[in-house]
Structure formats: C-alpha cells, structure tokens
Design a protein around this motif. Structure first.
Motif, mmCIF file in Angstrom:
data_model
loop_
_atom_site.group_PDB
_atom_site.id
_atom_site.type_symbol
_atom_site.label_atom_id
_atom_site.label_comp_id
_atom_site.label_asym_id
_atom_site.label_seq_id
_atom_site.Cartn_x
_atom_site.Cartn_y
_atom_site.Cartn_z
ATOM 1 N N LEU A 1 0.647 -1.503 0.080
ATOM 2 C CA LEU A 1 0.114 -0.035 0.001
ATOM 3 C C LEU A 1 1.084 1.316 0.705
ATOM 4 N N GLN A 2 1.867 0.994 0.876
ATOM 5 C CA GLN A 2 2.866 1.993 1.009
ATOM 6 C C GLN A 2 3.555 2.617 -0.460
ATOM 7 N N ILE A 3 3.709 1.407 -1.483
ATOM 8 C CA ILE A 3 4.892 1.426 -2.081
ATOM 9 C C ILE A 3 3.633 2.221 -2.955
ATOM 10 N N PHE B 1 3.759 5.996 -5.213
ATOM 11 C CA PHE B 1 3.483 6.663 -6.558
ATOM 12 C C PHE B 1 2.962 8.098 -6.980
ATOM 13 N N PHE B 2 2.067 8.154 -5.565
ATOM 14 C CA PHE B 2 1.100 9.482 -6.660
ATOM 15 C C PHE B 2 1.972 10.818 -5.209
ATOM 16 N N SER B 3 2.829 10.354 -3.989
ATOM 17 C CA SER B 3 3.621 10.725 -3.113
ATOM 18 C C SER B 3 4.344 11.922 -3.793
ATOM 19 N N LYS B 4 4.939 10.881 -4.722
ATOM 20 C CA LYS B 4 6.272 11.331 -4.846
ATOM 21 C C LYS B 4 7.663 10.723 -4.004
ATOM 22 N N GLY B 5 7.525 10.306 -3.109
ATOM 23 C CA GLY B 5 8.418 10.508 -1.464
ATOM 24 C C GLY B 5 8.567 11.101 -0.812
ATOM 25 N N HIS C 1 9.163 15.149 -5.533
ATOM 26 C CA HIS C 1 10.157 15.573 -6.606
ATOM 27 C C HIS C 1 9.358 15.636 -7.374
ATOM 28 N N LEU C 2 8.416 16.792 -7.501
ATOM 29 C CA LEU C 2 7.654 17.574 -8.371
ATOM 30 C C LEU C 2 7.749 18.731 -8.995
ATOM 31 N N SER D 1 -2.646 11.420 -1.109
ATOM 32 C CA SER D 1 -1.866 10.068 -0.861
ATOM 33 C C SER D 1 -1.294 10.189 0.422
ATOM 34 N N LEU D 2 -0.671 12.014 0.920
ATOM 35 C CA LEU D 2 -0.337 11.727 2.061
ATOM 36 C C LEU D 2 -1.699 11.835 3.280
#
Length: 222
Positions: A69-71, A75-79, A86-87, A101-102
């Motif tokens: 789920l976190q992975i 994909f949407f929160s960019k880490g 990384h936006l 996502s956050l």
C-alpha cells in the motif's frame, strides 16, 4: 493532548521551514536518519510483538499489504512521506495526488497510537522533518499561502482523526490487529527507505550513523 501534539508537529515543521535556507535543509538528512531509525525501532520493539501475541501467518500477510500500500501511495506522493518531493516546481495547481496520498498515509498512522506504546513520539519525530521539507517545498515554489495552509491543515488533522476513530469506534477494535499490521508494513517501508536514502552511494557518514544509533537506543530504553 495526543491530538494536539500530533497537529502541532506539522505546525512546528511549517514554522521551522519559514526560517530555513536551502543549504540548511541539507542538514535535515541527519534528522531524517534519526527519525527513520526511531520510528523503525518503535515499530519493532513495541508494535510488532503486540500484533504477534497470537502468531498467525495472516498477520504477515497484512504487514505485506501495508508495505505494498505504501509503495502504491508513493507513486502519487513522490516520496514525501520519507522527506523527498520530486514534483515540477513550475506546477502551481493544487497537487491533489500528493494531498490525497499523504492524507491516507497520515490517517492510517494514527490508528496504532495508544497509551500502551510510545508510537506517539515516533510519529511526531517522523512528522516534523517531513512537514519541514513539505512546507519548504511549498514556500520556495511559489504556491499561494492559502494553498499551503489548506494542504498543511488537512494533513495535520489526518493523524489525530485516525487516532480519534481508533479510540472511539468499537467496530475498529474487531480489526485492530489487522489494521495495526497494515500500519506496521507502512512504517517498515517508510523508515527503511529513509535509512537507505540517508546512506547515498553506500558511503559511511559518522553523523548519520550516530543519529541512527541514538534513535535505536532511545526507542529501546523508553
């Protein structure tokens, strides 16, 4: 009081971000390494034994669900959950995917917090550097203050909301072990990613290694 402390962790992060410069932000890597080690240690020392009081393979399945789920969320929160965003800096529209996502991540991490464990401290220590980096990103990329405040206020409310629901709805108790196992998976992925990224190029860094050891020892002796 727990709800207030969880909310203030994000507020403190925002205030610190307002006083930081880009060069100073690089020093956050040491604090991130500490927060990752502390969160991972709290998870291993306290949450993991709790969900395995009645050992079952299904608990491992739910932990893996949490990791996956976190992975997916990243994909949407960019880490952003582990201190990296990384936006595209030129994008000024509201970052809905990052926001959703956050908020899901923050909402779920509130469920296992209780008087019986020290996870409150672990989440606060994890939230502050993430809030600093998130706030700094919004400030330096020119988002409107109203956009920044809306984002951060809702983000700050999510963990207290998750904890409130966990404490006040009896139906949650029926699935407490499964939910906590999912959150353990989330914490495993986030904290180990922080630790992996804190040792870029696999070079030894005394400051970061010291921060990791302090985080582990502090969590153990709490």
């Amino acid at each position: 009081m727990n709800y207030l402390l969880l909310f203030l962790a994000v507020a403190v992060g925002y205030l610190i971000a307002n006083f930081l410069k880009r060069k100073e932000l690089r020093n956050m890597e040491v604090f991130l390494a500490f927060s990752g080690a502390f969160l991972l240690s709290i998870t291993v020392f306290e949450l993991l034994p709790e969900v395995f009081e009645s050992p079952s393979k299904s608990i491992g399945v739910f932990i893996m669900i949490g990791i996956l789920l976190q992975i997916s969320l990243e994909f949407f929160s960019k880490g952003a959950e582990h201190g990296h965003i990384h936006l595209h800096s030129e994008a000024k529209q509201f970052p809905w995917l990052l926001f959703i996502s956050l908020c899901i991540h923050a909402f779920l991490e509130g469920f296992p917090i209780s008087e019986e464990n020290n996870l409150l401290l672990g989440v606060i220590v994890h939230k502050i550097p993430v809030a600093i980096i998130l706030s700094f990103f919004f400030i330096t990329t020119g988002y409107k203050k109203s956009t920044t405040f809306i984002f951060l206020i809702f983000f700050a409310l999510m963990t207290p909301l998750g904890n409130f629901i966990s404490n006040n709805y009896s139906i949650i108790e029926k699935f407490e072990t499964e939910i906590n196992a999912i959150v353990i998976g989330i914490f495993f992925h986030v904290s180990t990613t922080i630790l992996f990224e804190s040792s870029k190029n696999h070079k030894f860094n005394l400051n970061k290694m010291s921060a990791v050891l302090v985080g582990v020892l502090l969590a153990y002796f709490l």
